[in-house]
Structures are given as C-alpha cells and as structure tokens.
Design an enzyme around this catalytic site. Structure first.
Site, PDB file in Angstrom:
ATOM      1  N   LYS A  10      51.933  14.978 -12.707  1.00 16.75           N
ATOM      2  CA  LYS A  10      53.066  14.604 -13.560  1.00 16.75           C
ATOM      3  C   LYS A  10      54.237  15.566 -13.402  1.00 16.75           C
ATOM      4  O   LYS A  10      55.388  15.190 -13.622  1.00 16.75           O
ATOM      5  CB  LYS A  10      52.612  14.494 -15.013  1.00 16.75           C
ATOM      6  CG  LYS A  10      51.652  13.313 -15.199  1.00 16.75           C
ATOM      7  CD  LYS A  10      51.258  13.069 -16.628  1.00 16.75           C
ATOM      8  CE  LYS A  10      50.553  11.739 -16.810  1.00 16.75           C
ATOM      9  NZ  LYS A  10      49.219  11.691 -16.177  1.00 16.75           N
TER      10      LYS A  10
HETATM   11  C1  LIG Z   1      48.538  10.550 -15.788  1.00 16.16           C
HETATM   12  C2  LIG Z   1      47.411  10.739 -14.839  1.00 16.16           C
HETATM   13  C3  LIG Z   1      46.906   9.673 -14.064  1.00 16.16           C
HETATM   14  C4  LIG Z   1      47.418   8.251 -14.220  1.00 16.16           C
HETATM   15  O1  LIG Z   1      48.703   8.071 -13.717  1.00 16.16           O
HETATM   16  P1  LIG Z   1      49.527   6.723 -14.043  1.00 16.16           P
HETATM   17  O2  LIG Z   1      50.871   6.955 -13.502  1.00 16.16           O
HETATM   18  O3  LIG Z   1      49.515   6.629 -15.544  1.00 16.16           O
HETATM   19  O4  LIG Z   1      48.802   5.596 -13.414  1.00 16.16           O
HETATM   20  C5  LIG Z   1      45.912   9.939 -13.151  1.00 16.16           C
HETATM   21  N1  LIG Z   1      45.396  11.170 -13.019  1.00 16.16           N
HETATM   22  C6  LIG Z   1      45.845  12.223 -13.742  1.00 16.16           C
HETATM   23  C7  LIG Z   1      45.213  13.570 -13.563  1.00 16.16           C
HETATM   24  C8  LIG Z   1      46.876  12.055 -14.659  1.00 16.16           C
HETATM   25  O5  LIG Z   1      47.308  13.093 -15.385  1.00 16.16           O
END
Ligand SMILES: *Cc1c(COP(=O)(O)O)cnc(C)c1O
Length: 481
Positions: A122
């Site tokens: 993120k």
């Molecule tokens: C947020 C997250 C996801 C999912 O990502 P999306 O964009 O919501 O599909 C997968 N793995 C981790 C470690 C995350 O923090």
C-alpha cells in the site's frame, strides 16, 4: 505537452466531468459510483521501449502523469515523485530498485512491492497520494480532514504517507481486536500531530460502518478518503505493472507476461487491468483469493454474491465480503452505459447477488476480458511458504495465496514459457505467527522494525469508542486539527 484528462462517475448518465485533483479529494462520487477516466490514455511501444532500464521514479512519472494530465505541472509532478519514493523511505531497495522482480523457480517470478516504510504494498500508492493531495490543497490554500478505517495495513501505510503534511489531517479507526501486535505498534508509533488513532470495540465492519455513517452527516460530508476507491491510489499503482513487466521480459518488449495478484478490494488487480488497457503487453491477470472467494466465484461463474460475513484467515488483509473496485471493470462490460452499471450495482446492493446473465452478458465475460482466478486455503498458504523457502525465498501469507494459484496454473498449462509474476504485497515480518507455523522460525526483522512493539508500549493508548457511538466519534474528529 501532457494531455487533458477528465473523470466521470461509473453510475452517472449525465457524465459530469471532473479533473484529476477533484477526483483525488472527492473519494466516492455523489451518486455512490466510482470515478473513472473518460478515456484510458495510451502507452505505445516506443514509450515502453524508452523506459527499459529506467529507475522506478522515471517509470512512475511517465505513466502516472498521463492520469494527472495538466492538473499538476510536469516539473512539480517529477518533484513530488522523487519525494514519494525517496531512498530513505525504501531502505531495503536492491541497488536502488524499490520494486525488484526475481524468479523463484519454474518460471514463477515475484515482484516485491513491500519495501516501503510500512512493509506493505500500500505504500507504493499512498506515498504519492499523500504528496499529490498535499500539493493540490496547498495550491488552493485549503486543508482536508480524512477519516478512514483499517483492518491492518492501510492504517499505518496511510499514516506514514500523511504524517507531518501541513494540508491534511487523518483520523483512522481500527478494530480493538484482530490486528497483529506488530500492526498496532506501527500505528501507535505514528500517532500525534496530524495523525489520530481511534480503536473501536468491535470488528473492521463496525469501523467501516461508523466511517460511512459519519460521512452521511452534512457537517462531515467533505471528509476525504484514502481507501482504494480513491482514483489517485489506482493511478499510482499502474506504473509498477509497467516496471514489473519490463523486468520480467528483460528488455524483450513484445513478450507477454501474466500477473497473479492477491486480492481483497480489487484495487491492485484493477491497476493491472488499466495498465493492460493502456497497452502494456500483459496477457492474463490472475486474481488470487483466500477462503473469502467472492471474486474467484465471480470470475468462474459470472455470479457476484455477497456472503453474510467474512472468514477470518491467515491472510487477513484479504478478508472482505465485497470488492469495491470491481465496479470499475463494469465500464468495460457495459460500455457507454452507466445506467446499466448503476442497475447492476443496485441489484447487488439490494439482493446481495447479481449475475451477468440477467443483464444479457455472457457469464464468462471476465475471462473474455483476460481475467483468471483461483483460491488458496490456510494449508495451501503454508505449503507455498515452504515451497518458496526451499527455493531460497521468504514470502508472506498474502503473497503465498498468489504463489499457490501460480503453481496450480503453471502445472495445468505445462510448458508455457510466459513469465508468471506474483505480486508480493507484504513482508513476512508482519505475520510472524503464520511464518512460524510454516517454517518453525520467524523471519529476521529489517533493522527499522527491531524492538517496535517494546518502544511503542510506552506511548499513550489509542482512544477507544464503542461501535455505533457516532456522537463521540464526531467530537473526536471535530476536535482534531
Ligand atoms: C490491502 C492488501 C491486499 C489486497 O489489496 P486490494 O487492492 O484490496 O485487492 C493484499 N495483500 C496485502 C498484504 C494487503 O495489505
């Protein structure tokens, strides 16, 4: 010259156009649709070729700028890009590469997206999002209050991106139980100044419901959003697909690549879909889910069905019941027909279930668009963590969901020499107990996380509120700067 680009709501039949910076500050559209570009910008072969061997900041600047248009002047955009990906924020970058691609075995590669400040992918989007928001606000001499909810990784990642920025303040709700001590400690360390942490005596769904309820009140209607429904996040994720692609094909730029993406809210994989629409030679986008398999079922059967609640799993950042960003794919399924998108979403929202067939669309439409999918169980995750470890690579449980699906598809297809790139969405250090269960030991911590829980113990606790207590939440938000 950069082109002009504008955005409309997926559900708006009048197609009222807004700019990138308006979409950035707005979050959800007033009709509850999501903002999408009126036209997807293109990335031609010559441009892709010109990016071979370039650093990530150059790729980001070139690709992301197409979604910003002339809203942020080129030299400012370049400066914000440098600030977002500064080397001290990515201390574990490999020879300056902040998102390296490496083969594990059998033509299965991993793109590491988690080398940023909070060890989750993120950061790749929230770092530039913070810079862009702050820039746009300070130019207008305005500030923005943001209210968000987190089940784990979004909280610390958004806080690390917004910390100390003069134009924004962020209030983050998190469930009192369910997050790992490591994740709580990461947020505690960022509390104070323009960052406010509130713990809700309940679960993630309670946090999210409280955010929604508050935003319904006129006084709080203009609160900003940092979740992945914000177009700025999607636009900031597209560039790493291009960068990952270039590494996977090693300069051979007509060769196709498949990506496997561990998915929750469908934000990450949607960015891959956009990269493909721009012209990046991506063949299949393969959605990997855990036991919360809403999207796997949707891709396989054409039926989008909301379960009554999410399973609690060992890849917790993917424990969702709905995948909000999926709505953005509907513009390709019902082209130029926002009324259909709206009707489809309304059936889903009211009945908890909708199929393509009832809208006259073939049930395998997502496969026709190049999506594939698979799911993984707890046992599969442990197995894939061990498999990667035997091949000299540590992967976290979310990445393991992707690797599980990649291994299945690789086995089914036989000797297909298309590289299959798994997105690594978190570092194993964030999920020590599952790592221990798989391998009998815990991963070595990157230096910056050594002693994290101990040093945050002495910090003041989060404020605590009860689910549904919107008046206490309102006063917390009101009193925060
Ligand atoms: C947020 C997250 C996801 C999912 O990502 P999306 O964009 O919501 O599909 C997968 N793995 C981790 C470690 C995350 O923090």
């Amino acid at each position: 010259m950069t082109e002009h680009i504008s955005y409309v709501s997926t559900r708006d039949p009048d197609a009222i156009e807004i700019t990138y910076s308006e979409a950035l500050l707005a979050g959800l559209a007033p009709d509850k649709g999501l903002y999408v570009p009126t036209q997807i910008p293109s990335l031609n072969d010559a441009e892709i070729r010109s990016l071979v061997g370039m650093p990530y900041t150059k790729v980001f600047h070139t690709v992301n700028e197409k979604f910003v248009g002339n809203d942020i002047p080129r030299k400012d955009h370049a400066r914000l890009t440098e600030a977002a990906f500064r080397s001290d924020k990515f201390p574990d970058a490999i020879e300056g590469n902040i998102t390296p691609v490496e083969e594990v075995a059998d033509g299965i590669l991993i793109q590491e997206l988690s080398l940023g400040p909070t060890a989750a992918f993120k950061d790749m989007a929230l770092q530039p999002l913070g810079q862009h928001m702050n820039y746009v606000l300070s130019r207008k001499n305005e500030s923005l209050r943001i209210l968000g909810a987190t089940s784990g990784d979004t909280g610390s990642s958004a806080e690390a991106a917004m910390k100390g920025l003069s134009g924004v303040s962020l209030t983050m709700l998190s469930p009192a139980t369910g997050m790992s001590p490591f994740q709580k400690a990461q947020m505690a360390e960022l509390s104070g100044g323009n960052i406010q942490n509130i713990s809700v005596n309940g679960r993630f769904d309670d946090c999210q419901a409280m955010v929604k309820a508050l935003k319904m009140q006129p006084e709080f209607a203009d609160l900003g959003a940092v979740n992945s429904i914000n177009w700025g996040r999607v636009a900031a994720q597209v560039p790493y697909y291009v960068y990952g692609y270039l590494q996977a094909v090693d300069g051979n730029i007509n060769k196709p690549v498949d990506f496997v993406v561990p998915s929750g809210n469908f934000g990450n994989v949607l960015a891959g879909h956009i990269a493909r629409k721009m012209g990046a030679p991506i063949r299949n986008l393969i959605v990997a889910t855990n036991e919360n398999s809403v999207i796997d079922t949707l891709i396989q059967t054409g039926v989008y069905r909301r379960p009554s609640e999410a399973y609690v799993t060992s890849s917790p950042s993917m424990d969702i019941t709905v995948a909000s960003n999926y709505e953005r794919v509907l513009v390709d399924i019902f082209p130029d027909d926002p009324a259909k998108v709206k009707a489809y979403m309304q059936v889903f929202e009211q009945k908890g279930e909708v199929s393509f067939e009832e809208f006259g669309v073939p049930n395998d439409i997502l496969k026709q668009l190049g999506f594939m999918s698979g799911q993984s169980s707890h046992a599969d995750r442990l197995d894939s963590i061990r498999w990667a470890h035997q091949n000299g690579r540590l992967i976290d449980p979310h990445t393991a969901d992707a690797v599980t699906v990649a291994r299945k598809i690789r086995a089914e297809r036989g000797d297909d020499n298309t590289p299959i790139v798994c997105m690594s969405t978190a570092l194993p250090v964030k999920f020590e107990s599952t790592m221990h269960e798989a391998l009998g030991c815990t991963p070595i911590r990157p230096k910056r996380f050594i002693g994290l829980e101990e040093r945050t113990k002495t910090l003041s606790d989060f404020d605590i509120i009860n689910p549904g207590d919107s008046s206490t939440l309102a006063s917390f938000v009101r009193n925060h700067r």
